[in-house]
Scaffold this motif. Structure first.
Motif, PDB file in Angstrom:
ATOM      1  N   ALA A  85       0.826  -1.210   0.000  1.00  0.00           N
ATOM      2  CA  ALA A  85       0.000   0.000   0.000  1.00  0.00           C
ATOM      3  C   ALA A  85       0.858   1.256   0.000  1.00  0.00           C
ATOM      4  O   ALA A  85       0.542   2.241  -0.664  1.00  0.00           O
ATOM      5  CB  ALA A  85      -0.924  -0.012   1.217  1.00  0.00           C
ATOM      6  N   VAL A  88       2.271   2.367  -3.323  1.00  0.00           N
ATOM      7  CA  VAL A  88       1.235   2.964  -4.174  1.00  0.00           C
ATOM      8  C   VAL A  88       0.888   4.359  -3.665  1.00  0.00           C
ATOM      9  O   VAL A  88       0.809   5.329  -4.418  1.00  0.00           O
ATOM     10  CB  VAL A  88      -0.023   2.071  -4.186  1.00  0.00           C
ATOM     11  CG1 VAL A  88      -1.162   2.775  -4.911  1.00  0.00           C
ATOM     12  CG2 VAL A  88       0.276   0.744  -4.847  1.00  0.00           C
ATOM     13  N   TYR A  89       0.744   4.460  -2.360  1.00  0.00           N
ATOM     14  CA  TYR A  89       0.287   5.701  -1.739  1.00  0.00           C
ATOM     15  C   TYR A  89       1.330   6.812  -1.873  1.00  0.00           C
ATOM     16  O   TYR A  89       1.018   7.932  -2.256  1.00  0.00           O
ATOM     17  CB  TYR A  89      -0.003   5.424  -0.267  1.00  0.00           C
ATOM     18  CG  TYR A  89      -0.723   6.529   0.446  1.00  0.00           C
ATOM     19  CD1 TYR A  89      -2.107   6.650   0.359  1.00  0.00           C
ATOM     20  CD2 TYR A  89      -0.029   7.453   1.226  1.00  0.00           C
ATOM     21  CE1 TYR A  89      -2.783   7.656   1.018  1.00  0.00           C
ATOM     22  CE2 TYR A  89      -0.698   8.460   1.896  1.00  0.00           C
ATOM     23  CZ  TYR A  89      -2.081   8.552   1.791  1.00  0.00           C
ATOM     24  OH  TYR A  89      -2.745   9.554   2.448  1.00  0.00           O
ATOM     25  N   SER A  98       3.583  -2.878  -6.749  1.00  0.00           N
ATOM     26  CA  SER A  98       3.059  -2.962  -5.391  1.00  0.00           C
ATOM     27  C   SER A  98       3.122  -4.394  -4.867  1.00  0.00           C
ATOM     28  O   SER A  98       3.510  -4.641  -3.719  1.00  0.00           O
ATOM     29  CB  SER A  98       1.625  -2.432  -5.382  1.00  0.00           C
ATOM     30  OG  SER A  98       0.906  -2.973  -4.326  1.00  0.00           O
ATOM     31  N   LYS A 155      -5.451   4.446   3.107  1.00  0.00           N
ATOM     32  CA  LYS A 155      -6.428   4.147   2.043  1.00  0.00           C
ATOM     33  C   LYS A 155      -5.819   4.334   0.652  1.00  0.00           C
ATOM     34  O   LYS A 155      -5.047   5.248   0.410  1.00  0.00           O
ATOM     35  CB  LYS A 155      -7.655   5.032   2.209  1.00  0.00           C
ATOM     36  CG  LYS A 155      -8.454   4.605   3.423  1.00  0.00           C
ATOM     37  CD  LYS A 155      -9.666   5.461   3.664  1.00  0.00           C
ATOM     38  CE  LYS A 155     -10.262   5.175   5.023  1.00  0.00           C
ATOM     39  NZ  LYS A 155      -9.326   5.533   6.137  1.00  0.00           N
ATOM     40  N   LEU A 156      -6.201   3.422  -0.237  1.00  0.00           N
ATOM     41  CA  LEU A 156      -5.662   3.441  -1.590  1.00  0.00           C
ATOM     42  C   LEU A 156      -6.686   4.031  -2.554  1.00  0.00           C
ATOM     43  O   LEU A 156      -7.886   3.881  -2.354  1.00  0.00           O
ATOM     44  CB  LEU A 156      -5.336   2.012  -2.032  1.00  0.00           C
ATOM     45  CG  LEU A 156      -4.220   1.314  -1.271  1.00  0.00           C
ATOM     46  CD1 LEU A 156      -4.056  -0.102  -1.791  1.00  0.00           C
ATOM     47  CD2 LEU A 156      -2.919   2.074  -1.414  1.00  0.00           C
ATOM     48  N   LEU A 159      -7.737   1.232  -8.164  1.00  0.00           N
ATOM     49  CA  LEU A 159      -6.572   0.766  -8.918  1.00  0.00           C
ATOM     50  C   LEU A 159      -7.001   0.076 -10.199  1.00  0.00           C
ATOM     51  O   LEU A 159      -8.110  -0.453 -10.292  1.00  0.00           O
ATOM     52  CB  LEU A 159      -5.773  -0.226  -8.067  1.00  0.00           C
ATOM     53  CG  LEU A 159      -5.126   0.337  -6.818  1.00  0.00           C
ATOM     54  CD1 LEU A 159      -4.622  -0.792  -5.942  1.00  0.00           C
ATOM     55  CD2 LEU A 159      -3.990   1.269  -7.178  1.00  0.00           C
ATOM     56  N   ILE A 243      -5.020  -4.638  -1.793  1.00  0.00           N
ATOM     57  CA  ILE A 243      -5.747  -4.262  -3.010  1.00  0.00           C
ATOM     58  C   ILE A 243      -7.234  -4.584  -2.843  1.00  0.00           C
ATOM     59  O   ILE A 243      -8.105  -3.784  -3.195  1.00  0.00           O
ATOM     60  CB  ILE A 243      -5.160  -5.003  -4.226  1.00  0.00           C
ATOM     61  CG1 ILE A 243      -3.754  -4.490  -4.500  1.00  0.00           C
ATOM     62  CG2 ILE A 243      -6.049  -4.815  -5.455  1.00  0.00           C
ATOM     63  CD1 ILE A 243      -2.997  -5.290  -5.524  1.00  0.00           C
ATOM     64  N   ALA A 247      -7.148  -0.779   1.177  1.00  0.00           N
ATOM     65  CA  ALA A 247      -6.459  -0.102   2.286  1.00  0.00           C
ATOM     66  C   ALA A 247      -5.565  -1.093   3.003  1.00  0.00           C
ATOM     67  O   ALA A 247      -5.761  -2.297   2.898  1.00  0.00           O
ATOM     68  CB  ALA A 247      -7.470   0.463   3.263  1.00  0.00           C
TER      69      ALA A 247
END
Lengths: 333, 292
Positions: A85, A88-89, A98, A155-156, A159, A243, A247
């Motif tokens: 995460a 990505v964040y 990721s 939180k993502l 995607l 994913i 989150a």
């Protein structure tokens, strides 16, 4: 201690034995069922089952196949989820990177636990791995709060995958099949690992460590590798979990996660290959249904788990395999 | 922050009191593991039961000391019942099965307590004679913390005398070494195990009961304590009472000072201490060679 320990009569499987063939077929049957699973139960539940099944299989590399009692798998899963995460964040990288980061995260924690505890046996390993995982939980909770968001999960954004072709992961069905393909590949990889000479050395360590040492194997190195593999696949499961959840949440790192994976694995059968997969599916399906009727699902789970340990210690799939074995025995001998 | 010697001494006493609880908890865990080879994953659960038994007994009879004794006795009996009816069936199997049974119990019981007492924490009052603090010069000494340290010392002394000077203690020590031989000598080892298990559980309950006035008595108060008790015995060396005592005291000081200087790190420091000791001395401070 090893003198005190009596190994229960286990249903160990040998290369090309009837049991290995049975497991091999069971693996393909389960994977085939996985293709239609999202049309039988809800799509999020199906995805959750796949992710946790991979985690349970990775966990069972240690418990069932090497005979190492680990209670620190929340650490691997959580490290995977947070590593996946966070890149990505903060890095804005894609899903594949990721997942690679997640595997690296899980492996890193495995190296840490391995270095500290690989030479400890039984209960000692359980305690040390649990403690290290708990340390990661508290690290993520407060000192590293700036990066992990502490109790608020990281939180993502929605995607999607662009390589090799476009997959929109915010669509539930696409997400399921994305996860399913990766999990299936990981299951096949684990099967390959366990059928190799290395995999058989693991089983040898489980059954009789002193004898394998006497045969000239480097026990510490083999165990360490087994811990690493377990961390690698658990990390991958963690990346997929982040994913799926959208989150990385702190509860993944809490030690109850380690406890739940133990229960799922034992429910399916530790001394089998596909047991953890089956146990996870049954466990999550039951939990989903029990929690519709009662808030006290922990009580039911605790009671059922104690009954399982006392009555069917080999688990669902393990007991089936055992029964088939008993039926075969008269003709085999 | 100005660190005067009063503050330092105060933290030492706080750490000693916290350490006292760790020592009680971990010595129980250590006895059970040494004797039965069972890693009691429900140890924190029995700690929590001790606190709730204390709360119930005090609300029934109103006396702190009666409550303390009642809590220890009741929870030991629950432990004994668990050992005789369920745990006993798993002796002689792989080490993982008794461990998992205890783990299941540790999930089962807190939910029962949630049903019986609700989710909201219960308050256990300090006994009247131990409220407040005494002053020595500038130094504030909270009476209850002092009591905890004295209690721990007395319990350790009693345990030492029990193990070294009484015949049942001798049998327990012998059974820890070699259960088969003790059985051959005509001693009912299975009963010794029940006694040992109840003794260990009683210590956990005592820890919970005396901790009850200082912490929040909630159904999940034991979860963290199980892990912390593990850390103490890993530091001290599994199966060694002296190790559990020293490990508990060290951990109490570490937590006490880290909470003062870097509160964010207080929980992490517990595990860092353990990792450090494992690197320096893998078998723990008092761990015996080969018992791993």
């Amino acid at each position: 201690m090893s003198a005190k320990q009596k190994t229960q009569e286990t249903t160990s499987y040998k290369p090309y034995s009837w049991q290995a063939i049975l497991e091999f077929r069971a693996m393909w049957v389960v994977l085939a069922l996985g293709l239609v699973l999202p049309f039988v139960i809800s799509k999020p539940l199906a995805t959750e089952i796949m992710v946790y099944a991979l985690f349970a299989l990775a966990f069972n590399l240690l418990l069932g196949h090497t005979g190492i009692i680990s209670f620190g798998h929340a650490g691997y899963l959580g490290a995977g989820a947070y590593a996946g995460a966070m890149v990505v964040y903060y890095g804005g990288v894609g899903v594949w990177v990721s997942l690679l980061a997640a595997m690296a995260g899980g492996t890193l924690v495995a190296v840490l636990i391995g270095l500290l505890a690989v030479k400890r046996k039984g209960a000692y390993f359980a305690m040390i791995s649990l403690a290290i995982a708990q340390m990661l939980y508290f690290l993520a909770l407060s000192p590293f709060k700036r990066w992990t968001d502490g109790e608020d999960s990281l939180k993502l954004p929605p995607l999607s995958v662009d390589f090799p072709f476009h997959i929109d992961l915010s669509d539930q069905l696409s997400l399921y099949y994305f996860v399913f393909v990766i999990v299936a590949l990981a299951v096949l990889a684990q099967w390959r690992i366990l059928s190799s000479p290395f995999g058989h050395a693991l089983k040898g360590i489980r059954e009789n460590e002193d004898r394998i040492r006497a045969c000239g194997f480097d026990i510490t190195r083999i165990k360490f590798l087994s811990i690493i593999y377990s961390g690698l696949f658990s990390g991958l499961a963690g990346g997929l979990l982040a994913i799926y959840l959208g989150a990385a949440s702190i509860t993944i790192l809490f030690w109850m996660t380690s406890g739940i994976v133990v229960m799922q694995t034992v429910l399916g059968g530790t001394h089998t290959f596909m047991g953890p997969f089956i146990g996870t599916a049954v466990f999550l399906y039951l939990r989903n249904n029990i929690s519709n009727y009662t808030d006290r699902w922990e009580m039911w789970v605790g009671a059922m788990f104690m009954a399982l340990i006392l009555l069917f210690p080999e688990g669902i799939w393990g007991t089936i395999v055992q029964k088939i074995g008993e039926r075969r025995r008269p003709s085999a001998s | 922050m100005e660190l005067s010697w009063e503050i330092i001494l105060m933290q030492v006493i706080m750490g000693l009191a916290l350490g006292a609880i760790y020592v009680l908890l971990a010595s129980g865990l250590s006895i059970i593991f040494g004797l039965l080879d069972v890693l009691n994953f429900a140890h924190g659960t029995f700690y929590m039961l001790g606190a709730y038994a204390m709360f119930t007994a005090i609300s029934l009879c109103g006396n702190f000391w009666v409550g303390l004794v009642a809590a220890v006795v009741i929870v030991s009996l629950i432990g004994g019942l668990f050992e005789i009816t369920l745990l006993k069936r798993l002796y002689g199997t792989d080490q993982i099965y008794p461990l998992l049974l205890c783990f299941g119990l540790g999930i089962f019981i807190p939910d029962i307590i949630k049903m019986a007492f609700g989710l909201i924490g219960k308050v256990v009052d300090y006994p009247a004679m131990l409220q407040g603090a005494t002053f020595v010069g500038n130094l504030i000494l909270p009476k209850y913390r002092i009591f905890l340290v004295v209690l721990m010392a007395l319990v350790l002394l009693a345990l030492y005398v029990f193990m070294k000077k009484t015949s049942i203690g001798m049998i327990i020590r012998a059974a820890t070494r070699d259960r088969l031989m003790v059985n051959c000598l005509g001693i009912n080892v299975s009963r010794v195990w029940t006694v040992g298990f109840m003794l260990g559980i009683g210590l956990a309950a005592l820890a919970g009961a005396v901790a009850a006035p200082m912490v929040q008595t909630i159904p999940n108060m034991g979860d963290e304590m199980t892990v912390e008790a593990f850390v103490v015995v890993v530091i001290g060396g599994l199966g060694s009472l002296g190790g559990a005592a020293l490990g508990g005291l060290i951990l109490g000081q570490v937590v006490s000072f880290v909470s003062l200087l870097a509160p964010d790190w207080s929980n992490v420091s517990i595990f860092l201490t353990m990792a450090l000791i494992l690197v320096l001395r893998p078998r723990g401070l008092f761990g015996e060679e080969g018992r791993d």
